[in-house]
Design an enzyme around this catalytic site. Structure first.
Site, mmCIF file in Angstrom:
data_model
loop_
_atom_site.group_PDB
_atom_site.id
_atom_site.type_symbol
_atom_site.label_atom_id
_atom_site.label_comp_id
_atom_site.label_asym_id
_atom_site.label_seq_id
_atom_site.Cartn_x
_atom_site.Cartn_y
_atom_site.Cartn_z
ATOM 1 C CB ILE A 33 -1.008 0.215 0.835
ATOM 2 C CG1 ILE A 33 -2.150 1.143 0.850
ATOM 3 C CG2 ILE A 33 -0.032 0.090 2.609
ATOM 4 C CD1 ILE A 33 -3.342 0.722 1.635
ATOM 5 C CB VAL A 99 2.232 -7.071 8.581
ATOM 6 C CG1 VAL A 99 0.896 -8.167 8.822
ATOM 7 C CG2 VAL A 99 2.258 -5.465 8.289
ATOM 8 C CG HIS A 103 5.832 -9.517 4.995
ATOM 9 N ND1 HIS A 103 5.554 -9.822 6.404
ATOM 10 C CD2 HIS A 103 6.359 -8.059 5.114
ATOM 11 C CE1 HIS A 103 5.743 -8.656 6.812
ATOM 12 N NE2 HIS A 103 6.191 -7.714 5.941
ATOM 13 C CG HIS A 105 9.216 -6.196 1.644
ATOM 14 N ND1 HIS A 105 8.323 -4.977 1.950
ATOM 15 C CD2 HIS A 105 8.653 -6.588 3.114
ATOM 16 C CE1 HIS A 105 7.538 -5.127 2.857
ATOM 17 N NE2 HIS A 105 8.163 -5.540 3.755
HETATM 18 P P1 5GP Z 1 7.038 -5.047 7.188
HETATM 19 O O1 5GP Z 1 7.576 -3.396 7.627
HETATM 20 O O2 5GP Z 1 6.288 -5.601 8.155
HETATM 21 O O3 5GP Z 1 8.380 -6.048 6.632
HETATM 22 O O4 5GP Z 1 6.311 -4.757 5.912
HETATM 23 C C1 5GP Z 1 4.863 -4.634 5.784
HETATM 24 C C2 5GP Z 1 3.794 -3.987 4.820
HETATM 25 O O5 5GP Z 1 2.950 -3.841 4.679
HETATM 26 C C3 5GP Z 1 4.490 -2.455 4.600
HETATM 27 O O6 5GP Z 1 5.708 -2.482 3.574
HETATM 28 C C4 5GP Z 1 3.951 -1.831 4.496
HETATM 29 O O7 5GP Z 1 3.602 -0.198 3.081
HETATM 30 C C5 5GP Z 1 2.491 -2.621 3.776
HETATM 31 N N1 5GP Z 1 1.332 -2.876 4.765
HETATM 32 C C6 5GP Z 1 0.980 -2.364 5.850
HETATM 33 N N2 5GP Z 1 -0.429 -2.260 5.559
HETATM 34 C C7 5GP Z 1 -1.161 -2.346 4.455
HETATM 35 C C8 5GP Z 1 -2.151 -2.349 3.510
HETATM 36 O O8 5GP Z 1 -3.371 -2.140 4.127
HETATM 37 N N3 5GP Z 1 -2.352 -2.847 2.713
HETATM 38 C C9 5GP Z 1 -1.071 -3.401 2.125
HETATM 39 N N4 5GP Z 1 -1.858 -4.085 0.693
HETATM 40 N N5 5GP Z 1 0.302 -3.010 2.529
HETATM 41 C C10 5GP Z 1 0.061 -2.896 3.917
#
Ligand code: 5GP
Length: 119
Positions: A33, A99, A103, A105
């Site tokens: 997002i 999150v 996952h 990226h």
């Molecule tokens: P992290 O920081 O945990 O490695 O990655 C989580 C990712 O989830 C972030 O890059 C963030 O932008 C993305 N994200 C957070 N909320 C949402 C959402 O509601 N939808 C989508 N598609 N991505 C999200």
């Protein structure tokens, strides 16, 4: 599906919307997002809930590998295999994981800067 009460669990169950660009039996890929590159897609396991890479166990080896292969397949499909791309997995606080459903990226579509320096 083991319990996955995270944002990504809700996306996997289609309880909240996302732009899904890749799906197979085990992996879902959807657009981030808040993209950090022209192409920024998140690849998650659909059927197994693993909060972080640190929680992955030997029985998850194939699944974790499939996240990477799904990213590579998508990158190939979109034509990035020659120019290249980056895959990243953040684990817990210092990496900025927000999150807690594992996952990968995929970042592509531009010359990417260096990474890994302290914020
Ligand atoms: P992290 O920081 O945990 O490695 O990655 C989580 C990712 O989830 C972030 O890059 C963030 O932008 C993305 N994200 C957070 N909320 C949402 C959402 O509601 N939808 C989508 N598609 N991505 C999200």
């Amino acid at each position: 599906m083991t319990d996955n009460d995270t944002l990504f669990g809700k996306i996997i169950r289609r309880e909240i919307p996302a732009t899904i660009v890749y799906e197979d039996d085990e992996v879902l890929g959807f657009r981030d997002i808040a993209p950090q590159a022209p192409v920024h897609v998140l690849f998650v396991p659909k059927n197994v809930h693993i909060p972080t890479l640190d929680d992955a166990r030997p029985e998850h080896a194939a699944l974790v590998g499939k996240l990477a292969l799904a990213a590579a397949e998508y990158a190939r499909r979109e034509g990035f295999e020659q120019d290249g791309y980056r895959v990243v997995m953040n684990c817990r606080g210092d990496a900025g994981q927000t999150v807690f459903h594992i996952h990968l990226h995929l970042l592509a579509g531009a010359q990417l800067g260096r990474f890994g320096t302290p914020a």
